[in-house]
Scaffold this active site. Structure first.
Site, PDB file in Angstrom:
ATOM      1  CB  CYS A  84     -15.837 -31.995  37.166  1.00  0.00           C
ATOM      2  SG  CYS A  84     -17.300 -31.688  38.203  1.00  0.00           S
ATOM      3  CG  ASP A 109      -4.607 -29.737  41.124  1.00  0.00           C
ATOM      4  OD1 ASP A 109      -3.851 -29.250  40.270  1.00  0.00           O
ATOM      5  OD2 ASP A 109      -5.746 -29.295  41.359  1.00  0.00           O
ATOM      6  CG  HIS A 114     -20.538 -29.068  37.619  1.00  0.00           C
ATOM      7  ND1 HIS A 114     -20.259 -30.062  36.697  1.00  0.00           N
ATOM      8  CD2 HIS A 114     -21.036 -28.032  36.902  1.00  0.00           C
ATOM      9  CE1 HIS A 114     -20.590 -29.658  35.487  1.00  0.00           C
ATOM     10  NE2 HIS A 114     -21.068 -28.432  35.586  1.00  0.00           N
ATOM     11  CE1 TYR A 173     -10.555 -25.802  45.730  1.00  0.00           C
ATOM     12  CE2 TYR A 173      -9.962 -25.046  47.935  1.00  0.00           C
ATOM     13  CZ  TYR A 173     -10.800 -25.756  47.092  1.00  0.00           C
ATOM     14  OH  TYR A 173     -11.879 -26.431  47.610  1.00  0.00           O
ATOM     15  CG  ASP A 202      -5.834 -36.108  40.137  1.00  0.00           C
ATOM     16  OD1 ASP A 202      -6.796 -35.341  39.980  1.00  0.00           O
ATOM     17  OD2 ASP A 202      -5.006 -35.995  41.051  1.00  0.00           O
ATOM     18  CB  CYS A 204     -22.261 -32.688  37.894  1.00  0.00           C
ATOM     19  SG  CYS A 204     -20.672 -32.881  38.728  1.00  0.00           S
ATOM     20  CG  ASN A 219     -13.296 -33.720  40.703  1.00  0.00           C
ATOM     21  OD1 ASN A 219     -13.787 -34.051  39.627  1.00  0.00           O
ATOM     22  ND2 ASN A 219     -13.371 -34.494  41.782  1.00  0.00           N
ATOM     23  CD  GLN A 220      -8.921 -27.736  38.893  1.00  0.00           C
ATOM     24  OE1 GLN A 220      -8.758 -26.727  39.581  1.00  0.00           O
ATOM     25  NE2 GLN A 220      -8.060 -28.755  38.915  1.00  0.00           N
TER      26      GLN A 220
END
Length: 209
Positions: free
Chosen positions: A94, A15, A96, A24, A13, A109, A56-57
């Protein structure tokens, strides 16, 4: 021609595992590597274990920052790691979210963790064996993703990890195979385990049989 053997890999991972958990990362100044991360990844590089970041973003989908910033952040990540002679072998993102501001990212997704799409894509493209791999992260979604893909899972107590262990983890069906204070400890455990399994030795990766 002999087919290249499948390799075991370390999926990370981003962050809270590689860099400080800042919510963020909506400005380049908010990206800071956690202590010991560069040396830990360098150790994996020395043993020939592929290192793959899966992240994941959804901030991109929510319109909190542009794609150009995400690119700049990952360029900075590579730069900071390179200063410690460490490298990432693969990076899968990702972007989405089902409630994305931008329509092109508004998608339920198969790649947003805890779904396994990012790991499966990396396995196809890089020739990796997920069942011989590791998933390291600071959230239970990382653990569920890794477990569903058949990987060995490690929770790090950086980022959200300590809180997730205390308040999310109890009663969860999926539990980590190991809990580490940080990535450096996780890597030490992985290397020791790989040596016991005979897949690497003190000179590097053991030859395939």
């Amino acid at each position: 021609m002999k087919r290249r053997p499948l390799l075991d890999a370390l999926f990370l991972d981003r962050d809270g595992t590689i860099n400080e958990q800042m919510g963020y990362v909506n400005h380049l100044s908010r990206f800071h590597l956690l202590p010991g991360v560069g040396q830990a990844i360098n150790n994996l590089n020395q043993y020939g274990l592929p290192v793959v970041v899966v992240t994941n973003q959804s901030g991109l989908a929510r319109g909190y920052f542009p794609e150009s910033l995400l690119t700049a952040v990952h360029t900075e990540m590579h730069r900071l790691l390179a200063k410690e002679e460490a490298r990432i072998d693969g990076l899968y993102v990702c972007p989405h979210h089902p409630e994305a501001k931008e329509e092109r990212y508004r998608l339920a997704c198969a790649c947003r963790k805890p779904k396994t799409g990012l790991l499966e894509q990396a396995a196809r493209e890089m020739g990796l064996d997920l069942h011989r791999s590791y998933m390291v992260g600071d959230r239970w979604s990382d653990l569920r993703c890794g477990a569903a893909a058949g990987a060995t899972t490690i929770l790090v107590l950086t980022g959200y990890g300590r809180g997730d262990l205390a308040y999310i983890g109890p009663g969860q069906a999926v539990q980590p195979d190991y809990v580490a204070d940080d990535l450096a400890e996780a890597v030490r455990w992985i290397i020791a385990r790989e040596k016991v399994n005979g897949r690497i030795n003190d000179l590097g990766r053991a030859p395939e049989q």
